[in-house]
Design an enzyme around this catalytic site. Structure first.
Site, PDB file in Angstrom:
ATOM      1  N   GLU A 250       0.878  -1.264   0.047  1.00  0.00           N
ATOM      2  CA  GLU A 250       0.024   0.103   0.023  1.00  0.00           C
ATOM      3  C   GLU A 250       1.047   0.998  -0.049  1.00  0.00           C
ATOM      4  O   GLU A 250       1.607   1.773   0.887  1.00  0.00           O
ATOM      5  CB  GLU A 250      -0.954  -0.027   1.228  1.00  0.00           C
ATOM      6  CG  GLU A 250      -2.186   0.936   0.862  1.00  0.00           C
ATOM      7  CD  GLU A 250      -2.109   2.311   1.551  1.00  0.00           C
ATOM      8  OE1 GLU A 250      -1.531   3.140   0.815  1.00  0.00           O
ATOM      9  OE2 GLU A 250      -2.044   2.564   2.694  1.00  0.00           O
ATOM     10  N   CYS A 284      -2.477   8.722   2.686  1.00  0.00           N
ATOM     11  CA  CYS A 284      -2.074   8.520   1.419  1.00  0.00           C
ATOM     12  C   CYS A 284      -3.111   8.728   0.459  1.00  0.00           C
ATOM     13  O   CYS A 284      -2.973   8.878  -0.790  1.00  0.00           O
ATOM     14  CB  CYS A 284      -1.690   7.068   1.478  1.00  0.00           C
ATOM     15  SG  CYS A 284      -2.963   5.925   2.334  1.00  0.00           S
TER      16      CYS A 284
END
Length: 476
Positions: A250, A284
């Site tokens: 990720e 993010c």
């Protein structure tokens, strides 16, 4: 008042500290003062953690699903009971407002509860075969997992990795960020107190490159789960490849937000402004590149500048604070460089653009507009409270800009045109898409990126299955 706890590693249930080990100063980002010293693992510590993880896997893989689920449900209940203390500790070491860290506790508990349910939903299948033959397909835990969690969600990131591994029947060695160790240890303690065998989950800290090379160089580790930057993710993927270790990555993003002239502008602004300042932009999936249809560009730019300029920045423990400091001294330094470079290219600063004060790691919420595409901030993830706003003439140009970069984590679009919504869902190249919303995560939904934003899933059934392998069994 919650006190910041003493720090340690956890190996085989033992709290490991002292012994002449190197240490890392954990600091309060509001003041820059040291909260505590964190012991760092030496090679012997990592070897011991690996040996315990191997034993833990042999125990946990055969533990009945109902028992694994019970541990996760109980841990979720303990997180909720301890939410006030967990949230305050997370704010002390990471900086975000305590309201955000408390929401992180609730999300962590929700993920544990969902993962507990998945323990009972790991189904295989039986294949159609002639009489006298039998073929089945089943899911099995992959084995011991090395998990690396960053500092930006000090409670949520460790919970995602721990919950998936525990649900799947794996053991895990967790290395959370050295900046935010107490949060990860608090979540792990909830699992221990809920009945998780001490061999199943270990917590180590250390020099990141040393720890990653040691763990990923061991044949014991069968899976790597990493959340962090694309640069580091690529490095770890190369290390994992030597032992053919499975990976979930990720990685970074550069969230495009397409704003069309038919959208409810007040709703867009009311959502986008707090979305941009959440965790000081250190998210993010943060909305970052605002790709605005040109006839509403001025209204949107001015509205964002007004709202971000009025944001109350301060100590995350102050209930009035809307945005806390950045998590470490590297981040405001990076923001200054991004802003200076953008200005040198001709970008306009509509609000913010500077540090706040000379104590701690505060930076003003900032709006930059009319930014040339060769500015560094238009090509590198800023990971900070910078809103980048540019005008575009057509839907085709807006989609092209959304897809210009190799990142593909989260994307957003605001439009009331249903046909356009469907086109955007098809054409914007991301792992997660929000249409008229910035809420794109939930315990039952996969969280993942494409291209340079990584591969594999966390959360949802996919997050548990990412910790498992498929086996086909044929009988005659």
């Amino acid at each position: 008042m919650t006190q910041y706890p003493s720090l340690h590693m956890v190996i085989d249930g033992e709290r490991v500290s002292g012994g002449g080990r190197r240490t890392f100063d954990v600091v309060n980002p509001v003041t820059g003062e040291t909260l505590a010293e964190l012991p760092l693992a030496d090679p012997a510590d990592l070897d011991r953690a690996l040996e315990v993880a191997q034993r833990g896997y042999k125990i946990w893989r055969y533990t009945p699903a109902a028992q694994r689920a019970a541990v996760l449900h109980k841990a979720a209940a303990l997180i909720r009971e301890r939410a006030d203390d967990l949230a305050r500790v997370a704010t002390m070491e990471e900086g975000k407002p305590v309201g955000e860290t408390r929401m992180e506790c609730m999300a962590s508990a929700g993920w544990f509860d969902f993962a507990a349910g998945e323990c009972q939903r790991i189904y295989g299948r039986e294949l159609v075969r002639p009489v006298g033959q039998r073929s089945t397909v089943r899911w099995e835990p992959v084995g011991p997992i090395a998990a690396f969690a960053p500092w930006n969600f000090p409670l949520g990131n460790p919970s995602r990795k721990l919950g998936a591994a525990v649900a799947a029947g794996c053991s895990i060695i967790l290395k959370s960020a050295e900046e935010t160790p107490a949060s990860a240890l608090g979540i792990l303690q909830c699992l221990y107190d809920a009945g998780l065998p001490k061999e199943v989950a270990q917590a180590v800290f250390g020099v990141p490159d040393e720890v990653s090379r040691h763990l990923l160089g061991s044949p014991i580790i069968k899976k790597l789960s990493f959340t962090g930057s694309t640069v580091v993710g690529k490095h770890l993927a190369k290390l994992a490849a030597d032992n053919m270790i499975r990976t979930t990555m990720e990685l970074g993003g550069h969230g495009p937000v397409l704003v069309f002239d038919d959208a409810d502008m007040e709703k867009v602004l009311a959502t986008a402004a707090p979305g941009k300042t959440r965790n000081a932009g250190q998210v993010c999936v943060s909305p970052t590149r605002f790709i605005v249809q040109e006839n509403v560009f001025g209204k949107f730019r001015d509205g964002m500048a007004e709202r971000l300029g009025a944001t109350k920045v301060g100590d995350g423990l102050d209930p009035e604070t809307q945005m806390g400091p950045m998590a470490n001294p590297r981040r405001p330094d990076a923001m200054e460089k991004f802003v200076a470079n953008a200005k040198s290219k001709g970008a306009k600063v509509n609000t913010g653009g500077e540090r706040i004060g000379n104590q701690g790691y505060f930076f003003q919420p900032t709006v930059l507009s009319e930014i040339p595409l060769d500015a560094e901030v238009m090509n590198e993830e800023p990971f900070g409270p910078l809103a980048l706003i540019n005008p575009y003439a057509s839907e085709e140009q807006m989609i092209a800009e959304a897809n210009r970069l190799p990142y593909g984590l989260a994307g957003y679009a605001w439009t009331n045109d249903v046909q356009r919504q469907r086109r955007l869902a098809d054409e914007v190249q991301v792992g997660m898409m929000g249409l008229n919303t910035h809420m794109i995560a939930g315990p039952d939904a996969p969280f993942q990126g494409v291209q340079w934003s990584g591969h594999g899933s966390e959360d949802g059934p996919e997050g548990v299955k990412a910790c498992m392998v498929v086996k086909a069994i044929h009988e005659a």
